[in-house]
Design a protein around this motif. Structure first.
Motif, PDB file in Angstrom:
ATOM      1  N   PRO A  45       0.779  -1.074   0.016  1.00 34.22           N
ATOM      2  CA  PRO A  45      -0.038   0.123   0.006  1.00 34.22           C
ATOM      3  C   PRO A  45       0.784   1.460  -0.043  1.00 34.22           C
ATOM      4  N   ALA A  46       0.479   2.344  -0.755  1.00 33.40           N
ATOM      5  CA  ALA A  46       1.122   3.440  -1.140  1.00 33.40           C
ATOM      6  C   ALA A  46       0.943   4.489   0.156  1.00 33.40           C
ATOM      7  N   ARG A  47       2.212   4.628   0.905  1.00 35.61           N
ATOM      8  CA  ARG A  47       2.013   5.705   2.023  1.00 35.61           C
ATOM      9  C   ARG A  47       1.151   5.240   3.198  1.00 35.61           C
ATOM     10  N   ALA A  48       1.373   3.725   3.441  1.00 35.40           N
ATOM     11  CA  ALA A  48       0.399   3.270   4.403  1.00 35.40           C
ATOM     12  C   ALA A  48       0.449   4.058   5.851  1.00 35.40           C
ATOM     13  N   GLY A  49       1.651   4.359   6.149  1.00 39.62           N
ATOM     14  CA  GLY A  49       1.659   4.728   7.541  1.00 39.62           C
ATOM     15  C   GLY A  49       1.254   6.227   7.414  1.00 39.62           C
ATOM     16  N   ARG A  50       1.165   7.017   6.414  1.00 42.33           N
ATOM     17  CA  ARG A  50       0.574   8.315   6.514  1.00 42.33           C
ATOM     18  C   ARG A  50      -0.830   8.620   5.964  1.00 42.33           C
ATOM     19  N   ARG A  51      -1.567   7.509   5.942  1.00 43.94           N
ATOM     20  CA  ARG A  51      -2.950   7.689   5.284  1.00 43.94           C
ATOM     21  C   ARG A  51      -4.008   7.285   6.611  1.00 43.94           C
ATOM     22  N   PRO A  52      -4.583   8.248   7.496  1.00 41.93           N
ATOM     23  CA  PRO A  52      -5.330   7.794   8.400  1.00 41.93           C
ATOM     24  C   PRO A  52      -6.646   7.374   7.977  1.00 41.93           C
ATOM     25  N   PHE A  53      -7.321   6.548   8.812  1.00 38.56           N
ATOM     26  CA  PHE A  53      -8.536   5.741   8.603  1.00 38.56           C
ATOM     27  C   PHE A  53      -9.718   7.091   8.781  1.00 38.56           C
ATOM     28  N   ASP A  54     -10.446   7.130   7.667  1.00 41.08           N
ATOM     29  CA  ASP A  54     -11.408   8.269   7.852  1.00 41.08           C
ATOM     30  C   ASP A  54     -12.805   7.578   8.560  1.00 41.08           C
ATOM     31  N   VAL A  55     -12.650   7.578  10.069  1.00 42.30           N
ATOM     32  CA  VAL A  55     -13.584   6.906  10.562  1.00 42.30           C
ATOM     33  C   VAL A  55     -15.021   7.566  10.618  1.00 42.30           C
ATOM     34  N   ARG A 107     -15.137  15.941   1.708  1.00 41.96           N
ATOM     35  CA  ARG A 107     -14.609  17.436   0.896  1.00 41.96           C
ATOM     36  C   ARG A 107     -13.523  18.058   1.881  1.00 41.96           C
ATOM     37  N   ARG A 108     -13.674  17.851   2.993  1.00 38.05           N
ATOM     38  CA  ARG A 108     -12.602  18.194   4.193  1.00 38.05           C
ATOM     39  C   ARG A 108     -11.621  17.127   4.671  1.00 38.05           C
ATOM     40  N   ALA A 109     -11.981  16.072   4.297  1.00 39.76           N
ATOM     41  CA  ALA A 109     -11.190  15.000   5.123  1.00 39.76           C
ATOM     42  C   ALA A 109      -9.649  14.905   4.408  1.00 39.76           C
ATOM     43  N   ALA A 110      -8.761  14.705   5.166  1.00 40.58           N
ATOM     44  CA  ALA A 110      -7.326  14.521   4.625  1.00 40.58           C
ATOM     45  C   ALA A 110      -7.185  13.322   3.707  1.00 40.58           C
ATOM     46  N   GLN A 111      -7.698  12.309   4.119  1.00 45.41           N
ATOM     47  CA  GLN A 111      -7.491  11.094   3.366  1.00 45.41           C
ATOM     48  C   GLN A 111      -9.069  10.537   3.441  1.00 45.41           C
ATOM     49  N   PRO A 112     -10.029  10.962   2.417  1.00 44.48           N
ATOM     50  CA  PRO A 112     -11.162  10.459   2.558  1.00 44.48           C
ATOM     51  C   PRO A 112     -11.368   8.933   2.118  1.00 44.48           C
TER      52      PRO A 112
END
Length: 465
Positions: A192-202, A249-254
């Motif tokens: 997975p690309a950038r797995a450590g820097r992609r937070p989960f959009d709960v 629209r606002r989420a960093a990692q939607p």
């Protein structure tokens, strides 16, 4: 990929594992339905309560389709697929051992989550593994195995009930899932690309799951006499969907990057999936009423006639995928939709002239057209998707297809009943039922014509070859 390619045997084995995952999940959808009367008698419960065994599975599978694709992109698609198979197989055993109806419904909901993984991620994994010029054939194979599972599920379920009782229907899915896991285990994963820097959009996941769950509930469960509960449920679904869009629209990692929907191939492909999914429910939910009421067929005969479509799909699925590789996704998407229009028109007109042969003719035209559309549309959408978003795009395709199925299951019987001139379809005469069938399938033909126009709009993009 050719027969002399040294990687060909391994790739075939890898695709076999992905195809088995799709097959088992499809069996989970169709095999249990035949057992509902037996389960109701054994565990106790009304018809409405027992229907939740099927509804819970479909609801969970629909509501989580996009989320599991998103997780595949974040954590690795093979890893999430293996987790999904484990959930599915474990829930199958829980279903087989359920002592009460409530426990069985809960286990089926959990099994639906696993099925969402097993239906969505094999598409993305196939795109990772298969060369672009053979992707259509791979999608045709996966579509064929889904058709095999759907077609054989009722027959397998009926046999198992006779031999070993209804728990065997669920118990047999566990070893099949284990085999799929063993075949999938050996497939090399795509990091997975950038797995450590992609937070989960709960928050996005919760809003989307709630919106899809409420919509599915609203169109699959009846309201009271004034229908206010259904209206309230659908209103809640619309509200949550609006909040989901604002959140994304606002989420960093939607969970659903809205930029994906600005890609014409992806957004129109999802819309086509929804339209075609709605149409394909017509033969399943309207056909039995016509065959029983107008043609006076027995349940066994109706089951045999309804198998004609899946059998035609099985015979043409892989060939359809090869045609996509040869002629391109744009042409084959439009060709598949056009064949479906011909099938819908045949179902609208021929039964009034030829009776049962006319109905079978329409079904046999409709199903292969669907297989061709499915292979071409899925190939085109995944070809236009960035590598690190294939999981979420596959989930989007699964979500749109399932939403189409639940929408068709609600709208088409209502249309058929209204067109037959009676809210109680069983009270309608042969002419009324024939008229209802004609109006229903003319409507589906019109919906497919809209799909053709959308496909032509998408064709301005560069097609996949």
């Amino acid at each position: 990929m050719t027969a002399t390619d040294p990687n060909a045997p391994r790739l075939r084995a890898d695709l076999g594992g992905l195809a088995l995952s799709v097959l088992v999940a499809s069996l989970g959808t169709s095999a249990a339905n035949v057992a509902l009367p037996t389960i109701a008698a054994d565990l106790g419960g009304t018809v409405a309560q027992t229907q939740w065994i099927a509804v819970a599975y479909l609801l969970a599978m629909t509501a989580t389709s996009l989320t599991v694709g998103h997780l595949g992109d974040l954590l690795g698609r093979r890893r999430v697929l293996l987790i999904g198979i484990a959930i599915f197989s474990g829930a199958a055993l829980l279903s087989a051992l359920s002592p009460t109806l409530g426990a069985l419904i809960s286990a089926r909901a959990l099994q639906g989550v696993g099925a969402a993984v097993m239906m969505a991620l094999p598409l993305a994994r196939a795109r990772d593994l298969v060369p672009a010029d053979h992707l259509g054939a791979a999608m045709g194979l996966l579509g064929t195995t889904a058709a095999v599972g759907t077609a054989s599920g009722p027959a397998l379920g009926g046999l198992l009930i006779t031999v070993a009782g209804w728990p065997a229907i669920f118990a047999i899915m566990a070893p099949l899932g284990t085999l799929a896991a063993l075949l999938t285990w050996r497939i090399h994963d795509v990091a997975p690309a950038r797995a450590g820097r992609r937070p989960f959009d709960v928050a996005g996941v919760l809003l989307l799951t709630g919106a899809v769950a409420l919509y599915t509930l609203g169109v699959t469960t009846p309201g009271t006499g004034d229908q206010w509960p259904t209206a309230a449920i659908l209103g809640g679904a619309a509200t949550l969907l609006l909040l989901f869009v604002l959140r994304e629209r606002r989420a960093a990692q939607p969970v659903l990057p809205l930029a994906l929907l600005r890609t014409r191939a992806i957004s129109i492909g999802a819309a086509l999936n929804l339209i075609v999914g709605t149409v394909m429910m017509s033969t399943l939910v309207v056909g039995p009423f016509f065959l029983a009421g107008a043609l006076d067929l027995s349940p066994a005969a109706i089951g045999a006639i309804m198998a004609a479509g899946p059998v035609a799909s099985i015979c043409t699925g892989v060939r359809a995928g090869r045609a996509v590789d040869r002629f391109g996704t744009r042409r084959m998407t439009t060709t598949g939709l056009s064949a479906m229009i011909a099938g819908a028109l045949a179902l609208a007109l021929l039964p009034a002239w030829w009776g049962l042969p006319g109905y079978i003719t329409g079904t046999v035209l409709l199903a292969p057209g669907y297989q061709l559309f499915l292979a071409a549309n899925t190939t085109g959408v995944l070809a236009a998707t960035p590598a690190d978003r294939r999981g979420v795009t596959s989930g989007l395709l699964g979500l749109s297809r399932n939403l189409g199925l639940v929408t068709g299951a609600s709208l088409l019987p209502a249309l058929f009943a209204a067109a037959s001139g009676s809210t109680v379809v069983g009270a309608a005469g042969v002419d009324a039922l024939t008229s209802g069938l004609r109006i229903t399938f003319l409507t589906t033909a019109a919906a497919l014509a809209v799909a053709v126009l959308l496909s032509l709009v998408r064709s301005h993009d560069r097609g996949h070859r």
